[in-house]
Design an enzyme around this catalytic site. Structure first.
Site, mmCIF file in Angstrom:
data_model
loop_
_atom_site.group_PDB
_atom_site.id
_atom_site.type_symbol
_atom_site.label_atom_id
_atom_site.label_comp_id
_atom_site.label_asym_id
_atom_site.label_seq_id
_atom_site.Cartn_x
_atom_site.Cartn_y
_atom_site.Cartn_z
ATOM 1 N N ASP A 49 3.436 13.832 8.196
ATOM 2 C CA ASP A 49 2.968 12.926 8.100
ATOM 3 C C ASP A 49 3.825 12.171 7.300
ATOM 4 O O ASP A 49 3.457 11.078 6.126
ATOM 5 C CB ASP A 49 1.654 12.879 6.827
ATOM 6 C CG ASP A 49 2.128 14.248 5.617
ATOM 7 O OD1 ASP A 49 3.431 14.363 5.749
ATOM 8 O OD2 ASP A 49 1.362 15.245 4.648
ATOM 9 N N SER A 50 4.869 12.845 6.887
ATOM 10 C CA SER A 50 6.111 11.290 6.675
ATOM 11 C C SER A 50 6.066 9.951 7.226
ATOM 12 O O SER A 50 6.421 9.144 6.703
ATOM 13 C CB SER A 50 7.309 11.593 6.754
ATOM 14 O OG SER A 50 7.647 12.678 7.812
ATOM 15 N N GLU A 187 10.271 23.035 1.146
ATOM 16 C CA GLU A 187 11.447 21.677 0.427
ATOM 17 C C GLU A 187 11.441 21.604 0.063
ATOM 18 O O GLU A 187 10.693 22.444 -1.875
ATOM 19 C CB GLU A 187 10.104 20.891 0.908
ATOM 20 C CG GLU A 187 10.707 19.294 0.828
ATOM 21 C CD GLU A 187 9.364 18.419 2.014
ATOM 22 O OE1 GLU A 187 8.514 18.687 2.335
ATOM 23 O OE2 GLU A 187 10.725 16.870 0.999
HETATM 24 O O1 KIV Z 1 5.971 15.502 7.167
HETATM 25 C C1 KIV Z 1 7.440 15.976 6.786
HETATM 26 O O2 KIV Z 1 7.664 14.957 8.216
HETATM 27 C C2 KIV Z 1 7.452 17.030 6.873
HETATM 28 C C3 KIV Z 1 8.569 17.245 6.654
HETATM 29 C C4 KIV Z 1 9.640 16.796 5.808
HETATM 30 C C5 KIV Z 1 8.868 18.913 6.778
HETATM 31 O O3 KIV Z 1 6.362 17.814 6.031
#
Ligand code: KIV
Length: 273
Positions: A49-50, A187
């Protein structure tokens, strides 16, 4: 005769079986073309979701919707053939109850074709992880810094650096491991804590700001390619694609303005006869 794909995709149980073996390699992917480029090199790719921040310029991941995740999950599935594809459940789509989480996860798996989902949270999500795992949904956990909780955390800083905070994160990881998570993202937590969790829990741990002792590593693709302006300490830039794009676009703009692009080799001649 039934027609099977020549290449079998990795599955959640394949990733689970890599505990303690050769490190698991993973990256985020949001598009078909980047999925195609990374597919030969990674064990799984995460439609994270990044994408809200990286693709859409949002301040946080909070506004990301299930529809956005499904659309990009479909693109990543079309672009890849080998790696497991994991799709994040976005904020607000699963925390209400195990039943809400199952409805969202089932929709994500059916509509994207991905092989697993990821959700954030430790002890508070253990019942949900068990509910999903018991009903055929492979769940990747995510503890430590959980960006969807930014409004209660207040900042994206590293966690688990004092005894009390480390104990809570260890308990979170144990809870979702016991509940049936097939792997756990750690994380932005202190190195000794990431190492300890990796030694203590049965599923493989995937670090993003964790420890080389974890069972695998993940980074946001755009961060490690040098496309993001500001990156956290845990990111190593393996390339500087950003300046290369700037230089290519500058060259294109000047050739268009000078009418030297398109050249004769780029234009269509009329058909003879
Ligand atoms: O949304 C994302 O990119 C993530 C990673 C940081 C593991 O959850």
């Amino acid at each position: 005769m039934s027609v099977q794909s020549a290449v079998r995709r990795l599955t959640a149980p394949d990733i689970r079986a890599k505990k303690g073996g050769e490190p698991i390699v993973s990256l985020t992917a949001y598009h078909a073309h980047t999925a195609r480029l990374i597919d030969p090199h990674v064990d799984f790719m995460l439609v994270g979701d990044s994408l809200g921040m990286v693709m859409h310029g949002m301040e946080t991941t909070v506004p990301v919707t299930v529809d956005m995740m499904i659309l990009q999950g479909q693109a990543v599935m079309r672009g890849s053939a080998r790696a497991l594809v994991v799709v994040d459940l976005p904020f607000g789509s699963y925390e209400g109850s195990p039943q809400q989480a199952f409805a969202t996860a089932a929709r994500v798996l059916k509509e994207s074709g991905a092989g697993a989902v990821k959700l954030e949270g430790g002890r508070r999500m253990a019942e949900t992880v068990r509910f999903l795992a018991d009903r055929g949904v492979p769940v990747m956990g995510h503890v430590g810094l959980t960006p969807q909780a930014i409004n209660t955390l207040g900042s994206f800083k590293a966690l688990g650096r004092d005894e009390a905070s480390a104990a809570l994160i260890l308990d979170d990881a144990r809870s979702i491991a016991d509940a049936g998570a097939f792997s756990i993202v750690l994380e932005a937590i202190s190195e000794p804590l990431a190492r300890q969790i990796t030694q203590e829990v049965a599923p493989p741990t995937i670090a993003i700001g964790g420890s080389p002792a974890c069972d695998g590593q993940i980074l946001v693709l755009e961060d490690m390619l040098g496309l993001s302006d500001r990156v956290p300490r845990f990111v190593k830039k393996f390339a500087e694609i950003g300046p290369a794009i700037g230089a290519a676009v500058e060259a294109y703009a000047s050739e268009v303005r000078a009418r030297s692009f398109p050249g004769p080799e780029h234009v269509y001649a009329p058909k003879k006869g």
